[in-house]
Every structure is written in structure tokens, then in C-alpha cells.
Design a protein around this motif. Structure first.
Motif, PDB file in Angstrom:
ATOM      1  N   LYS A  45      21.387 -68.707  10.238  1.00 27.03           N
ATOM      2  CA  LYS A  45      21.480 -69.200  10.236  1.00 27.03           C
ATOM      3  C   LYS A  45      22.314 -69.960   8.953  1.00 27.03           C
ATOM      4  CE  LYS A  45      18.391 -70.710  12.787  1.00 27.03           C
ATOM      5  NZ  LYS A  45      18.582 -71.804  14.322  1.00 27.03           N
ATOM      6  N   SER A  51      17.145 -75.797   5.203  1.00 24.21           N
ATOM      7  CA  SER A  51      15.869 -77.190   5.812  1.00 24.21           C
ATOM      8  C   SER A  51      16.752 -78.009   6.266  1.00 24.21           C
ATOM      9  CB  SER A  51      14.943 -77.047   4.248  1.00 24.21           C
ATOM     10  OG  SER A  51      16.128 -77.697   3.472  1.00 24.21           O
ATOM     11  N   GLN A  52      17.610 -78.132   5.840  1.00 23.35           N
ATOM     12  CA  GLN A  52      18.755 -79.221   6.554  1.00 23.35           C
ATOM     13  C   GLN A  52      18.934 -78.942   7.723  1.00 23.35           C
ATOM     14  OE1 GLN A  52      20.186 -80.167   2.034  1.00 23.35           O
ATOM     15  NE2 GLN A  52      21.732 -78.835   2.984  1.00 23.35           N
ATOM     16  N   ALA A  53      19.392 -80.452   8.621  1.00 23.60           N
ATOM     17  CA  ALA A  53      19.760 -80.427   9.558  1.00 23.60           C
ATOM     18  C   ALA A  53      21.380 -79.772  10.615  1.00 23.60           C
ATOM     19  CB  ALA A  53      20.966 -81.833   9.779  1.00 23.60           C
ATOM     20  N   PRO A  54      20.979 -78.870  11.302  1.00 31.16           N
ATOM     21  CA  PRO A  54      22.246 -77.913  11.439  1.00 31.16           C
ATOM     22  C   PRO A  54      23.621 -78.674  12.040  1.00 31.16           C
ATOM     23  CG  PRO A  54      20.354 -77.109  11.958  1.00 31.16           C
ATOM     24  CD  PRO A  54      19.853 -78.226  11.845  1.00 31.16           C
ATOM     25  N   ILE A  55      23.291 -79.932  12.675  1.00 34.00           N
ATOM     26  CA  ILE A  55      24.260 -80.843  13.347  1.00 34.00           C
ATOM     27  C   ILE A  55      24.890 -81.376  12.214  1.00 34.00           C
ATOM     28  CG2 ILE A  55      25.103 -82.246  15.250  1.00 34.00           C
ATOM     29  CD1 ILE A  55      24.323 -79.347  16.211  1.00 34.00           C
ATOM     30  N   THR A  56      24.439 -81.867  11.306  1.00 33.83           N
ATOM     31  CA  THR A  56      25.222 -82.471   9.930  1.00 33.83           C
ATOM     32  C   THR A  56      26.189 -81.749   9.087  1.00 33.83           C
ATOM     33  OG1 THR A  56      23.668 -84.304  10.482  1.00 33.83           O
ATOM     34  CG2 THR A  56      25.110 -84.240   8.440  1.00 33.83           C
ATOM     35  N   MET A  57      25.426 -80.635   8.585  1.00 32.13           N
ATOM     36  CA  MET A  57      25.881 -79.362   7.885  1.00 32.13           C
ATOM     37  C   MET A  57      27.748 -79.181   8.989  1.00 32.13           C
ATOM     38  SD  MET A  57      23.083 -76.963   5.685  1.00 32.13           S
ATOM     39  CE  MET A  57      22.429 -77.120   7.370  1.00 32.13           C
ATOM     40  N   TRP A  58      26.825 -78.763  10.155  1.00 35.67           N
ATOM     41  CA  TRP A  58      28.645 -77.987  10.892  1.00 35.67           C
ATOM     42  C   TRP A  58      29.671 -79.272  10.831  1.00 35.67           C
ATOM     43  CZ3 TRP A  58      29.740 -80.836  15.446  1.00 35.67           C
ATOM     44  CH2 TRP A  58      30.411 -80.144  16.565  1.00 35.67           C
TER      45      TRP A  58
END
Length: 677
Positions: A469, A622-629
Motif C-alpha cells: 500500500k 487509512s485513506q482512499a487508494p483511488i483518490t491518492m492514485w
């Protein structure tokens, strides 16, 4: 294969070509031969063709590479090793053509020149592309497309009197050299098959450019002035050029009596047709500036489409000036099915330019996009009876779809904990975090080529493993994150082209760090210098303790330069002014200055850094993977959207006497003396 032609029916079926090509000329030539049915085996060094580091990128793969190297197989060989040379000889024994565009003499120094290969295969066609040719006073000099355009006279006749010499918008000498190479290969094969033997094909970028100077040579050899810069206009007739319209630009050619008449009538300008000063094309050319200004007073009041329709109705040759995106979707192009899709099992449809050669009985091959680095090494070498000496050290032979967690058989992960073999890297995974530690503390973690390749593979692993992650990069010890590249590797450089290839290899790794789908964090203690700064800058976040120092002191130490790719990263993360300040003053930013500039997210006391790293990682996990990507992906696209060509700049810096002297000075511990040469 989309062409509807069985492989055996293609014109060059049964012809095997071994390509040792970088960037444009040889790969473009080999692509033409592959389109016509030849089997092209592309031999690449372990770091790959430098084009692989050229953006934009599609799922981590170079988009230009996927198109320039279609219908080919990739084999990785280290031609600086005895095993690599032996493997290449085995390939050449079974081939029809060797096609290369290294510096003249480079293949010979490896024992792979035509004379050596003809001993085992006298029918081999050996084709070489170069800047200036295989002999002559310039043969040993590096030569890129812009230099060939300059020396061939093309730039002298391109542009306007006000603009000064202008390079053509595409690498015309490189690409034309490639076309002549392919044509020469076909002629040499025809000669061989008619009972002759193998022969050398020698094509230079210079002579490829000179071959276009038909009008200029005609004037010069006819005793006239050879010509100057006339912008888009013809050298001797008018009107034949680009004209301004209300909503863009259009071209028209009205140089015969009939087309001049139609041209004027379409514009409703009987006054131009009646003006005796414009009676002939030569008359009009003599008064071209006055004439075009008068014509544009009319064309500027009409839309491009209106002008094209009017001139076409009157039989006048004309066309709108299209942007590339318009040209690639123009109905004339799409109706003739020029653009086609190569199917990739992981990327899906990869759009390709078609071959302009339309053969009614044996249409051009439409098969696969550019191959993965080393994808065919094992199979090809076994077929030719050679030993695969690159096993475990070449690039991945497969690729996964990002964000889906799919892996391929060839991507073997390192041990869960421990050092990657022979790379001075420690790669470990724990609780969703993959950590790479640069483990050369006695050398301040200076990066070797093997370490760069190991870092690339770690990035591949980060994306291939759905459990990862976040990716963390750090240096062993407290003295340095990474104190640049290992300067001893520069000792083998013999020319600026070595520097161009080196920077391309580094850019491949830096881009791969930036391409990692999950967040990346650089943990910096001590010096973060040169290549280390590039690595840290490619990460999404930088956390530092108070001992951190950031800089690129090459103006004081080496006298070389950064690539445009690294400069672009620094501009985006640090700002253009601060980047230039670092480079010109060869000074360092301390940790607090870097934080104030927004380059570092947080600065702590040395004893508190690990706690800050752990806290940052907890928040990331702890945060949204798609948003960070998505944030990473759009930032990456914005940065790479306008990277300039930097080959001439890098070649000049790495090929300078100052750089060579600085490398020698490093070996002796002395201070270099700069000459500006």
C-alpha cells in the motif's frame, strides 16, 4: 494480425533481422522491414533502448517505444561481456541482416563488425546508420538529427528571414536515414539472392538530409544562389504557401495559369487576375511579399473550411493546416484505415500509425506493439543455440495491469527480507509497506547501475503485489540518503553519447518511481545529492531530519548536466527559481529551507524521524487508494506533458573536456580546473 495476410505470404517472410538500434534511425528502419514481414530481433542492453525512458507513458511503458518498435522481439544481451558477444555471434550466424546505429567503430571494438561476422555468415547484409558516415573526417564525432539538419543545409532554408534557421518539426534526418537503411537492405538482399554475397550498407543522417536539397543543389550547380529561408513559401513560385484565415491557417498552390485563375475567382478577386504584374508565377514570386499581404486581406475574412471548399470547387490544390490530433483523426486517414490497433494482452488496444506502403497483394503486417524489455531473450537464444547469460538481471519479461494486482510469471519477487542479489539494496515488506534501503553507507549510498536496476525492480514489485500500500525509500546509516551516482562508473565514458544513454537509463528509473501506483515516501537523513535528489524528488512525499542537505553541486564537482526529465521534476516540486539557484551556486538547501520551500513535508530531530515516518504511513494506509492514485497520476501527466528534447544538451555536457577532467580529478582526489570546453 489485422492485415488479413498470412505471415508466410508477406514479402519478407523468412528474413531475419538483428537490430542493435537506439532512438530513431535503426529502429525506424527495422520497423519498416518488420511491417513487410521480416522477423526483427531487437538486441538491447540490460537497461534497454533509451527510448523506453521517453514519455508519455502508458501503464509504465513508453508510448513512443510501443509504436516505433512494433512487430519486434526483444532480447537482452550485455555486449560488453564475453557471453553477450558469443550470444550475438550465434544470432548473426543465423540471420540475414544486422542493422545498427551505434557510433562508427563501436561494433568493431566489440568484435562484432562486418568482417568478423562475415567469417561465419558470408551472405550477411550489415547495415549501419550514423551521423556522418562510416568514414571521412567527421566519422568519429557524435551526430544527432539537429546537427545533421544543420550541416546538410536544411536548417538554412527552413524558417523565415526574421526567425533565423529553424529545425524541422520532426527528426527528418533520423527518419530518412531509417528509410534509406531499409531501402539499402532490400537492395542488398536482392543482390545476395541473385548470387552475390553479403555487403555493407552505410547510410548517414548528413547525406539523408542532403538528399532533400533537390532545388538548392539545382540552383547551386546551375550557378545561381542556392536559396534562403522563405517560411512556408516555395523557393521560386507563388502563391504556394500557408495563408492566414479567420479561424486558422490554410495552404494553397496556384502556380499554373489555370490554378491562378481559379484561385482568384474563388476569392472573388478579379483585380488580382487582371493585374499584369502578376501574370506569371515567376512574376508573382518576385512580388511575393506584396502579393501575399494583399491575398491575406481577403483570406483573413473567411474560415478555413470556406476557403478549402471554394478553391477545391475551382480546381486549386489546397489543404487546411491541422494540429497532430486533427491529422490523426482526419476522415481521409480514418476512411483508409491508416490508424490501426495492436492488441496487447495487458494494455489492451495500442493505436498504431499504419505503413504508407500499400501493397494490394501482400499488405503490411499488423501484429504486436513494442515488446517488453527482454521478453523473448530465453526463447530466442535457445532457438539459436546460445546461452542466456542475462537470466535474473534483465528487465521484466511481462507486465501486469496496474491497480488490479495481476502478476506475470516472469516477475519473481525478491526474498521477503534481505538484500537483493548484487545490488547493495535491502528490500523488505511489512504491514503493507515495501521498504527499499540503499545499503552502501561507506560510500554514502552512492548509486551504481545495479542499484538503479534493483530500484526499478522494487518499483515493479510494489505495483505487482496487491498487499503493498506504500513504498518507502531510505539510505543506510545517518550520513546520507543517497550522495549521487557512483562517479567511478563515468570513467568508462568515451563520448557525450555515453552521457545521453546514461541519462536515459536514469530517467527510466526515476519515471518508474513516479509511476508507482501507491504513495511513495523518501526518508532523508544527511546528504541527498545529485541522483539521490532525483530519486527523492520522484517520490510523492519527503520526510527529513535536521541533518538533511539537498543539492546538485555538479557545477562545482563534475561539469556535466541534469536531464530535462530531472529538471522538470525539480521545477514542479521545488520551483524553477530555486532549482536554478541550486544548480548555479552549487550550494545546498538545509532541511528547514527545504521545508519552507515546500519540498519537504516535515522536518524532525534525528531521534524523532522514525515516529514521524510511522505516523505518515498510518495516515496513508487509512485513506482512499483511488483518490491518492488519481492525484499522483494527474500530477505526473501534467509534469510530462511538455518535456523538451535534451539530447544535444546532455551530449555536449557529458562529452566536454571539463567533464572528462573532473572524472579524472575525482579518481585522484584533486580539484578540477574548468576550461569551458
Amino acid at each position: 494480425m489485422d492485415s488479413g495476410t498470412a505471415p508466410a505470404a508477406l514479402p519478407l517472410h523468412g528474413t531475419t533481422v538483428i537490430e542493435v538500434g537506439v532512438f530513431m534511425a535503426a529502429p525506424f528502419a527495422a520497423m519498416q522491414l518488420a511491417d513487410l514481414g521480416a522477423r526483427v530481433i531487437k538486441v538491447e542492453p540490460p537497461a534497454g533502448d533509451p527510448t523506453r525512458a521517453t514519455g508519455p507513458f502508458v501503464d509504465g511503458e513508453s508510448s513512443p517505444f510501443l509504436r516505433l518498435n512494433r512487430n519486434k522481439e526483444s532480447v537482452v544481451l550485455d555486449l560488453k561481456s564475453d557471453a553477450g558477444v558469443a550470444a550475438f555471434r550465434a544470432l548473426a550466424r543465423g540471420a540475414d541482416v544486422v542493422l545498427e546505429n551505434l557510433r562508427p567503430g563501436a561494433m568493431g571494438r566489440l568484435g562484432l563488425g562486418p568482417e568478423e561476422l562475415w567469417r561465419d555468415n558470408p551472405g550477411l547484409v550489415y547495415a549501419s546508420g550514423s551521423g556522418w558516415g562510416q568514414d571521412g573526417p567527421l566519422a568519429d564525432r557524435p551526430g544527432l538529427d539537429i546537427m545533421a539538419q544543420a550541416r546538410s543545409g536544411l536548417m538554412a532554408v527552413t524558417g523565415t528571414p526574421e526567425s533565423g534557421p529553424v529545425k524541422a518539426g520532426v527528426p527528418v534526418c533520423d527518419l530518412t536515414c531509417g528509410l534509406y537503411l531499409a531501402l539499402g537492405v532490400l537492395a542488398a538482399l536482392r543482390h545476395r539472392d541473385a548470387g552475390g554475397g553479403g555487403q555493407r550498407v552505410d547510410v548517414s543522417l548528413l547525406e539523408a538530409g542532403l538528399s532533400y536539397t533537390i532545388w538548392e543543389a539545382g540552383k547551386f550547380f546551375g550557378g545561381a544562389e542556392a536559396g534562403g529561408r522563405t517560411g512556408s513559401a516555395h523557393q521560386s513560385q507563388a502563391p504556394y504557401q500557408a495563408l492566414r484565415a479567420r479561424d486558422g491557417w490554410v495552404t494553397a498552390g496556384a502556380i499554373t495559369p489555370a490554378t491562378w485563375t481559379g484561385f482568384c475567382r474563388a476569392l472573388d478577386r478579379p483585380d488580382l487576375l487582371a493585374d499584369e504584374r502578376y501574370a506569371t508565377s515567376a512574376d508573382r514570386f518576385a512580388l511575393r511579399e506584396e502579393l501575399i499581404a494583399d491575398i491575406e486581406r481577403t483570406t483573413a475574412e473567411r474560415d478555413v473550411r470556406e476557403l478549402v471548399e471554394a478553391w477545391t470547387a475551382h480546381g486549386v490544390p489546397c489543404a487546411p493546416i491541422l494540429e497532430p490530433r486533427e491529422a490523426l483523426t482526419d476522415p481521409q486517414v480514418t476512411e483508409r484505415d491508416f490508424i490501426w490497433s495492436a492488441r496487447d494482452p495487458e494494455l489492451g488496444e495500442v493505436r498504431q500509425l499504419g505503413s504508407p506502403m500499400r501493397l494490394s497483394g501482400t499488405p503490411a503486417r499488423r501484429d504486436s506493439p513494442g515488446p517488453r524489455l527482454g521478453a523473448h531473450t530465453g526463447a530466442v537464444l535457445r532457438e539459436f543455440g546460445a546461452v542466456d547469460h542475462t537470466e535474473g538481471h534483465r528487465g521484466t519479461e511481462g507486465r501486469k495491469k496496474r491497480m488490479a494486482g495481476e502478476t506475470t510469471e516472469a516477475r519473481t519477487a525478491p526474498e521477503e527480507h534481505g538484500a537483493a542479489p548484487d545490488t547493495d539494496l535491502i528490500v523488505s515488506a511489512e504491514d503493507g509497506v515495501l521498504t527499499v534501503t540503499f545499503d552502501r553507507p561507506d560510500a554514502r549510498n552512492a548509486m551504481t547501475s545495479q542499484m538503479y536496476e534493483g530500484l526499478f525492480q522494487a518499483c515493479e514489485r510494489a505495483d505487482a503485489d496487491p498487499e503493498v500500500k506504500a513504498l518507502v525509500l531510505r539510505g543506510a546509516g545517518a550520513k546520507a540518503f543517497v550522495a549521487g551516482s557512483d562517479i567511478r562508473e563515468f570513467e568508462a565514458f568515451s563520448s557525450g553519447e555515453d552521457g545521453v544513454a546514461y541519462e536515459a537509463r536514469i530517467s527510466r528509473v526515476i519515471n518508474r518511481i513516479e509511476d508507482v501506483d501507491v504513495p511513495t515516501v523518501a526518508v532523508v537523513r544527511g546528504y541527498c545529492v545529485g541522483g539521490g535528489l532525483a530519486i527523492a524528488t520522484a517520490c510523492d512525499l519527503r520526510l527529513a531530519d535536521e541533518t538533511a542537505r539537498f543539492g546538485v553541486p555538479i557545477a562545482r564537482t563534475l561539469g556535466n548536466c541534469l536531464s530535462a526529465n530531472t529538471m522538470s521534476l525539480l521545477h514542479q516540486r521545488l520551483g524553477p527559481a530555486r532549482t536554478l539557484d541550486l544548480l548555479l551556486r552549487a550550494d545546498f538547501l538545509d532541511a528547514e529551507d527545504a521545508r519552507a520551500a515546500g519540498f519537504v513535508s516535515a522536518v524532525t530531530a534525528p531521534e524523532d524521524l522514525e515516529e514521524k515516518v510511522a505516523d505518515t504511513l498510518r495516515r496513508i494506509l487509512s485513506q482512499a487508494p483511488i483518490t491518492m492514485w488519481a492525484a499522483k497520476e494527474l500530477t505526473r501527466r501534467l509534469r510530462r506533458s511538455g518535456l523538451p528534447d535534451d539530447g544535444d544538451v546532455v551530449e555536449r555536457a557529458f562529452g566536454s573536456a571539463d567533464f572528462a577532467a573532473a572524472v579524472r580529478a575525482f579518481g585522484t582526489g584533486s580539484t578540477p580546473e574548468w576550461t569551458g570546453r
